[in-house]
Design a protein around this motif. Structure first.
Motif, PDB file in Angstrom:
ATOM      1  N   THR A 130     -19.668 -45.964 -66.853  1.00 43.49           N
ATOM      2  CA  THR A 130     -20.105 -46.745 -67.998  1.00 43.49           C
ATOM      3  C   THR A 130     -20.876 -45.851 -68.948  1.00 43.49           C
ATOM      4  O   THR A 130     -21.761 -45.099 -68.527  1.00 43.49           O
ATOM      5  N   LEU A 131     -20.559 -45.918 -70.235  1.00 42.24           N
ATOM      6  CA  LEU A 131     -21.280 -45.132 -71.238  1.00 42.24           C
ATOM      7  C   LEU A 131     -22.754 -45.512 -71.232  1.00 42.24           C
ATOM      8  O   LEU A 131     -23.105 -46.666 -70.992  1.00 42.24           O
ATOM      9  N   SER A 132     -23.607 -44.555 -71.530  1.00 40.32           N
ATOM     10  CA  SER A 132     -25.041 -44.862 -71.582  1.00 40.32           C
ATOM     11  C   SER A 132     -25.373 -45.722 -72.789  1.00 40.32           C
ATOM     12  O   SER A 132     -26.365 -46.439 -72.795  1.00 40.32           O
ATOM     13  N   ASN A 133     -24.531 -45.666 -73.827  1.00 38.30           N
ATOM     14  CA  ASN A 133     -24.713 -46.491 -75.013  1.00 38.30           C
ATOM     15  C   ASN A 133     -23.461 -47.335 -75.217  1.00 38.30           C
ATOM     16  O   ASN A 133     -22.391 -46.787 -75.475  1.00 38.30           O
ATOM     17  N   PHE A 138     -11.950 -32.967 -69.062  1.00 36.68           N
ATOM     18  CA  PHE A 138     -13.107 -33.782 -69.429  1.00 36.68           C
ATOM     19  C   PHE A 138     -12.762 -34.696 -70.598  1.00 36.68           C
ATOM     20  O   PHE A 138     -11.932 -34.360 -71.438  1.00 36.68           O
ATOM     21  N   ILE A 139     -13.433 -35.854 -70.663  1.00 41.01           N
ATOM     22  CA  ILE A 139     -13.381 -36.731 -71.836  1.00 41.01           C
ATOM     23  C   ILE A 139     -14.731 -36.624 -72.536  1.00 41.01           C
ATOM     24  O   ILE A 139     -15.788 -36.636 -71.891  1.00 41.01           O
ATOM     25  N   TYR A 140     -14.687 -36.518 -73.864  1.00 37.86           N
ATOM     26  CA  TYR A 140     -15.894 -36.443 -74.688  1.00 37.86           C
ATOM     27  C   TYR A 140     -15.966 -37.669 -75.586  1.00 37.86           C
ATOM     28  O   TYR A 140     -14.994 -38.017 -76.248  1.00 37.86           O
ATOM     29  N   GLU A 141     -17.111 -38.324 -75.611  1.00 36.55           N
ATOM     30  CA  GLU A 141     -17.361 -39.473 -76.492  1.00 36.55           C
ATOM     31  C   GLU A 141     -18.548 -39.125 -77.376  1.00 36.55           C
ATOM     32  O   GLU A 141     -19.604 -38.737 -76.884  1.00 36.55           O
ATOM     33  N   SER A 142     -18.363 -39.216 -78.694  1.00 28.19           N
ATOM     34  CA  SER A 142     -19.411 -38.807 -79.637  1.00 28.19           C
ATOM     35  C   SER A 142     -19.712 -39.906 -80.642  1.00 28.19           C
ATOM     36  O   SER A 142     -18.819 -40.621 -81.092  1.00 28.19           O
ATOM     37  N   TYR A 163     -27.230 -46.008 -84.748  1.00 32.92           N
ATOM     38  CA  TYR A 163     -26.136 -45.078 -84.968  1.00 32.92           C
ATOM     39  C   TYR A 163     -26.435 -43.840 -84.123  1.00 32.92           C
ATOM     40  O   TYR A 163     -27.492 -43.240 -84.258  1.00 32.92           O
ATOM     41  N   TYR A 164     -25.481 -43.442 -83.267  1.00 30.28           N
ATOM     42  CA  TYR A 164     -25.745 -42.364 -82.318  1.00 30.28           C
ATOM     43  C   TYR A 164     -25.252 -41.012 -82.810  1.00 30.28           C
ATOM     44  O   TYR A 164     -24.288 -40.925 -83.577  1.00 30.28           O
ATOM     45  N   HIS A 165     -25.913 -39.954 -82.341  1.00 33.56           N
ATOM     46  CA  HIS A 165     -25.494 -38.592 -82.636  1.00 33.56           C
ATOM     47  C   HIS A 165     -25.185 -37.805 -81.361  1.00 33.56           C
ATOM     48  O   HIS A 165     -24.769 -36.659 -81.428  1.00 33.56           O
ATOM     49  N   THR A 166     -25.351 -38.415 -80.214  1.00 37.57           N
ATOM     50  CA  THR A 166     -25.117 -37.714 -78.955  1.00 37.57           C
ATOM     51  C   THR A 166     -23.639 -37.678 -78.591  1.00 37.57           C
ATOM     52  O   THR A 166     -22.842 -38.498 -79.052  1.00 37.57           O
ATOM     53  N   THR A 167     -23.293 -36.711 -77.766  1.00 42.76           N
ATOM     54  CA  THR A 167     -21.962 -36.611 -77.185  1.00 42.76           C
ATOM     55  C   THR A 167     -22.093 -36.762 -75.682  1.00 42.76           C
ATOM     56  O   THR A 167     -22.881 -36.068 -75.046  1.00 42.76           O
ATOM     57  N   GLN A 168     -21.327 -37.685 -75.121  1.00 46.43           N
ATOM     58  CA  GLN A 168     -21.301 -37.880 -73.674  1.00 46.43           C
ATOM     59  C   GLN A 168     -20.026 -37.256 -73.114  1.00 46.43           C
ATOM     60  O   GLN A 168     -18.993 -37.232 -73.783  1.00 46.43           O
ATOM     61  N   ILE A 169     -20.110 -36.776 -71.888  1.00 47.22           N
ATOM     62  CA  ILE A 169     -18.989 -36.091 -71.257  1.00 47.22           C
ATOM     63  C   ILE A 169     -18.774 -36.657 -69.863  1.00 47.22           C
ATOM     64  O   ILE A 169     -19.738 -36.983 -69.169  1.00 47.22           O
ATOM     65  N   ALA A 170     -17.511 -36.796 -69.473  1.00 50.30           N
ATOM     66  CA  ALA A 170     -17.177 -37.275 -68.134  1.00 50.30           C
ATOM     67  C   ALA A 170     -16.013 -36.464 -67.585  1.00 50.30           C
ATOM     68  O   ALA A 170     -15.003 -36.298 -68.270  1.00 50.30           O
ATOM     69  N   PRO A 171     -16.142 -35.943 -66.359  1.00 50.83           N
ATOM     70  CA  PRO A 171     -15.020 -35.227 -65.745  1.00 50.83           C
ATOM     71  C   PRO A 171     -13.951 -36.199 -65.266  1.00 50.83           C
ATOM     72  O   PRO A 171     -14.256 -37.287 -64.801  1.00 50.83           O
ATOM     73  N   LEU A 172     -12.706 -35.785 -65.398  1.00 49.34           N
ATOM     74  CA  LEU A 172     -11.588 -36.587 -64.925  1.00 49.34           C
ATOM     75  C   LEU A 172     -11.294 -36.207 -63.486  1.00 49.34           C
ATOM     76  O   LEU A 172     -11.207 -35.027 -63.146  1.00 49.34           O
ATOM     77  N   ASN A 173     -11.132 -37.206 -62.648  1.00 47.30           N
ATOM     78  CA  ASN A 173     -10.768 -36.987 -61.256  1.00 47.30           C
ATOM     79  C   ASN A 173      -9.262 -36.824 -61.202  1.00 47.30           C
ATOM     80  O   ASN A 173      -8.521 -37.753 -61.495  1.00 47.30           O
ATOM     81  N   THR A 229     -24.728 -36.417 -70.680  1.00 47.72           N
ATOM     82  CA  THR A 229     -24.900 -35.980 -72.065  1.00 47.72           C
ATOM     83  C   THR A 229     -24.501 -34.520 -72.208  1.00 47.72           C
ATOM     84  O   THR A 229     -24.948 -33.665 -71.453  1.00 47.72           O
ATOM     85  N   ALA A 230     -23.634 -34.245 -73.188  1.00 49.81           N
ATOM     86  CA  ALA A 230     -23.141 -32.887 -73.413  1.00 49.81           C
ATOM     87  C   ALA A 230     -23.831 -32.212 -74.584  1.00 49.81           C
ATOM     88  O   ALA A 230     -23.842 -30.997 -74.679  1.00 49.81           O
ATOM     89  N   GLY A 231     -24.387 -32.963 -75.521  1.00 50.88           N
ATOM     90  CA  GLY A 231     -25.005 -32.373 -76.706  1.00 50.88           C
ATOM     91  C   GLY A 231     -25.041 -33.375 -77.831  1.00 50.88           C
ATOM     92  O   GLY A 231     -24.928 -34.566 -77.615  1.00 50.88           O
ATOM     93  N   SER A 232     -25.193 -32.871 -79.045  1.00 53.90           N
ATOM     94  CA  SER A 232     -25.310 -33.737 -80.212  1.00 53.90           C
ATOM     95  C   SER A 232     -24.296 -33.355 -81.265  1.00 53.90           C
ATOM     96  O   SER A 232     -23.913 -32.198 -81.394  1.00 53.90           O
ATOM     97  N   THR A 233     -23.844 -34.350 -82.022  1.00 56.32           N
ATOM     98  CA  THR A 233     -23.048 -34.087 -83.207  1.00 56.32           C
ATOM     99  C   THR A 233     -24.011 -33.667 -84.315  1.00 56.32           C
ATOM    100  O   THR A 233     -25.214 -33.634 -84.120  1.00 56.32           O
ATOM    101  N   VAL A 234     -23.495 -33.340 -85.472  1.00 53.46           N
ATOM    102  CA  VAL A 234     -24.356 -33.007 -86.604  1.00 53.46           C
ATOM    103  C   VAL A 234     -24.691 -34.300 -87.323  1.00 53.46           C
ATOM    104  O   VAL A 234     -23.914 -34.804 -88.122  1.00 53.46           O
ATOM    105  N   GLY A 235     -25.826 -34.886 -86.996  1.00 58.03           N
ATOM    106  CA  GLY A 235     -26.240 -36.144 -87.598  1.00 58.03           C
ATOM    107  C   GLY A 235     -25.578 -37.338 -86.937  1.00 58.03           C
ATOM    108  O   GLY A 235     -24.590 -37.216 -86.229  1.00 58.03           O
TER     109      GLY A 235
END
Length: 195
Positions: free
Chosen positions: A105-108, A121-125, A133-143, A155-161
């Protein structure tokens, strides 16, 4: 993916039963069309319906990886979702029934985010949850054990703004963001960023 283009969910005419079988503003259907490169693929008669996901919604994230189609997030007019569902992509373009990836489940809970897949991996930004309004990027490994399972989000990092309603793509080890809108006040732009 594999020569097919997919579309899922979104908003439909409230009186139309085509996307859910009942009159509803929000859709849960999935459709696909084969891209053969010889004729224009964007013709209404060329789309084929396949298995619908649970909980009709708009603004969901959709991405294909490892012969699986993944759907996450979205909004149905009252609820912002943070779940992850997956279905196997068959050789003819159709998909299997959807399975909810428990624990992934996404944190947001959000919609209108950017979603990409790269190197297992899947990245959600970004995205919006009705308040933030979010600026974070979430990451999940695929099994890759044949189940399509998504092994939790971190959490993998942040987008620009902060941003929402933008395009996201991955190429050669970089994720690119194009366009989108920011909050307070909301403004839309044609910028491009990468990380």
């Amino acid at each position: 993916y594999g020569g097919y283009l997919y579309i899922a969910g979104v908003i439909h005419a409230t009186s139309d039963t085509a996307c859910n079988g009942t009159a509803s503003l929000y859709c849960s259907d999935v459709q696909y069309i084969q891209l053969d490169g010889t004729t224009s693929p964007f013709i209404s008669s060329g789309w084929t319906s396949t298995n619908s996901f649970t909980n009709a919604r708009d603004g969901l994230g959709l991405v294909a990886a490892n012969d699986m189609l993944y759907m996450l997030g979205g909004y149905n007019g009252s609820t912002y979702y943070g779940d992850t569902q997956y279905a196997t992509i068959n050789s003819n373009g159709s998909i299997s029934t959807w399975t909810t990836s428990g624990g992934a489940t996404l944190s947001n809970n959000a919609y209108a985010m950017g979603v990409t897949a790269y190197d297992g991996f899947i990245y959600e930004s970004g995205g919006y949850d009705g308040t933030t309004y979010y600026h974070t990027t979430q990451i999940a490994p695929l099994n890759n054990g044949g189940t399509g399972w998504v092994d939790g989000w971190g959490t993998a990092g942040s987008t620009v703004g902060t941003r929402t309603n933008f395009g996201a793509a991955v190429y050669n080890g970089y994720i690119y963001f194009g366009g989108g809108c920011t909050a307070t006040p909301a403004s839309c732009s044609s910028w491009v960023n990468s990380f």
